[in-house]
Design a protein around this motif. Structure first.
Motif, short mmCIF file in Angstrom:
data_model
loop_
_atom_site.label_atom_id
_atom_site.label_comp_id
_atom_site.label_asym_id
_atom_site.label_seq_id
_atom_site.Cartn_x
_atom_site.Cartn_y
_atom_site.Cartn_z
N UNK A 184 15.23 36.21 -80.56
CA UNK A 184 16.07 37.16 -81.11
C UNK A 184 15.18 38.28 -82.00
N UNK A 185 14.53 37.62 -82.86
CA UNK A 185 13.78 38.40 -83.64
C UNK A 185 12.75 39.49 -82.78
N UNK A 186 12.15 38.73 -81.98
CA UNK A 186 11.06 39.38 -81.26
C UNK A 186 11.85 40.60 -80.31
N UNK A 187 12.63 40.17 -79.55
CA UNK A 187 13.54 40.91 -78.72
C UNK A 187 14.26 42.36 -79.49
N UNK A 188 14.42 41.99 -80.77
CA UNK A 188 15.08 43.12 -81.53
C UNK A 188 13.98 44.04 -82.04
N UNK A 201 16.91 46.12 -73.55
CA UNK A 201 17.69 46.24 -74.51
C UNK A 201 17.71 44.76 -75.26
N UNK A 202 18.58 44.95 -76.40
CA UNK A 202 18.64 43.63 -77.04
C UNK A 202 19.21 42.37 -76.29
N UNK A 203 20.55 42.57 -75.93
CA UNK A 203 21.13 41.51 -75.46
C UNK A 203 20.78 40.92 -73.96
N UNK A 204 20.54 41.85 -72.86
CA UNK A 204 19.96 41.66 -71.89
C UNK A 204 18.42 41.06 -72.03
N UNK A 205 17.88 41.77 -72.74
CA UNK A 205 16.32 41.14 -73.06
C UNK A 205 16.43 39.74 -73.81
N UNK A 206 17.17 39.40 -74.50
CA UNK A 206 17.22 38.12 -75.21
C UNK A 206 17.57 37.17 -74.14
N UNK A 207 18.70 37.22 -73.36
CA UNK A 207 19.18 36.29 -72.20
C UNK A 207 18.11 36.31 -71.30
N UNK A 208 17.29 37.14 -71.00
CA UNK A 208 16.24 37.16 -70.18
C UNK A 208 15.02 36.25 -70.65
N UNK A 209 14.60 36.62 -71.81
CA UNK A 209 13.52 35.71 -72.67
C UNK A 209 14.16 34.28 -72.74
N UNK A 210 15.21 33.93 -73.33
CA UNK A 210 15.63 32.66 -73.34
C UNK A 210 15.85 31.79 -72.20
N UNK A 211 16.16 32.65 -71.22
CA UNK A 211 16.33 31.74 -69.90
C UNK A 211 14.69 31.41 -69.36
N UNK A 224 4.02 39.17 -76.15
CA UNK A 224 4.22 40.73 -75.35
C UNK A 224 5.07 40.78 -74.45
N UNK A 225 5.53 39.69 -73.67
CA UNK A 225 6.61 39.69 -72.95
C UNK A 225 8.07 39.88 -73.58
N UNK A 226 8.06 39.05 -74.67
CA UNK A 226 9.21 38.89 -75.40
C UNK A 226 9.71 40.26 -76.16
N UNK A 227 8.73 41.05 -76.74
CA UNK A 227 8.82 42.37 -77.39
C UNK A 227 9.17 43.27 -76.12
N UNK A 228 8.54 43.07 -75.10
CA UNK A 228 8.64 43.91 -73.82
C UNK A 228 9.98 43.99 -73.35
N UNK A 229 10.77 42.69 -73.32
CA UNK A 229 12.05 42.44 -72.88
C UNK A 229 13.09 43.48 -73.78
N UNK A 230 12.78 43.43 -75.08
CA UNK A 230 13.75 44.36 -75.81
C UNK A 230 13.35 45.81 -75.39
N UNK A 231 12.21 46.31 -75.12
CA UNK A 231 11.77 47.55 -74.64
C UNK A 231 12.37 47.66 -73.42
N UNK A 232 12.48 46.93 -72.60
CA UNK A 232 12.59 47.22 -71.05
C UNK A 232 14.10 46.90 -70.84
#
Length: 240
Positions: free
Chosen positions: A180-184, A83-93, A73-81
């Motif tokens: 990357x997949x979930x954030x995308x 965008x792709x690259x900022x969300x990816x970096x946030x989730x990865x961290x 939920x958080x990972x997909x939500x990061x992409x929604x909140x």
């Protein structure tokens, strides 16, 4: 001397029981509390916070990982909140920090006592040493092809002989394809919602939507392919 030898196993059992009790309690709490709704509300709130929201998100994601909260939920939500690259970096961290913290909790509670037993049992010591040497490689493959749930596995790895920093590094790299997949998916969902609502995204032409669809399909295919490679490698490792 005999009392000491008897006390060590009892201490180990007590610490492992304590760890298992903590993990089960967290799992039950995440199951019966309205955690999913809380996470969705959090995603909506953090999306309005700008850059500060990214750092808040990282911290909350790390804590959620330790508490065994559902990460999708958080990972997909990061992409929604974000965008792709900022969300990816946030989730990865956030996921890497959370994995490191859970690892340290398990290691602090029980690992030292497991090492004490290993020193007294030659067979156990050899197995423990083998895990220590091959652990980083195995963890990397398991991160690519998650055989056991991510949140639970962080605690399990803390009980093994793998070193901390190699564990953190291979976890960070191994989680990237799935992250990357979930954030995308979250990013694509946001674009679709905006289009359906008649927002700015509706102004994009068919080329934009084709690119978005092809990108999502390619990401899914690559993730499946990497997962298959990891599973094949794990089978070879098990056969050795």
């Amino acid at each position: 001397m005999s009392n000491n030898k008897q006390d060590v196993p009892k201490s180990v059992i007590g610490r492992i029981v304590a760890l298992v009790t903590i993990v089960i309690a967290l799992f039950l709490a995440m199951k019966f509390l309205p955690v999913q709704q809380w996470l969705r509300t959090f995603n909506d709130w953090v999306a309005q916070m700008g850059t500060a929201g990214i750092f808040i998100f990282i911290g909350v994601y790390a804590v959620a990982t330790v508490l065994l909260a559902p990460g999708a939920i958080l990972t997909i939500g990061a992409g929604f909140a974000f965008g792709l690259w900022k969300g990816f970096l946030a989730v990865s961290g956030g996921a890497t920090i959370g994995a490191a913290l859970a690892f340290l909790v398990a290691r602090f509670i029980a690992r030292d006592k497991i090492e004490a037993i290993a020193q007294r049992n030659d067979k156990f010591r050899k197995i423990d040493n083998a895990i220590g040497k091959q652990g980083a490689k195995l963890i990397f493959l398991l991160r690519l092809s998650p055989v056991i749930p991510f949140n639970l596995s962080n605690y399990f790895y803390g009980l093994t002989g793998v070193r901390f920093w190699p564990y953190v590094l291979v976890s960070w790299i191994g989680m990237m394809p799935g992250t990357f997949l979930y954030v995308y998916i979250g990013t694509a969902s946001k674009a679709s919602v905006a289009a359906a609502a008649g927002g700015e995204a509706i102004k994009h032409g068919w080329q934009y939507w084709m690119f978005l669809g092809v990108g999502l399909a390619a990401t899914i295919v690559v993730t499946i392919w990497v997962t298959k490679i990891a599973r094949d490698a794990l089978k070879k490792t098990a056969d050795v």
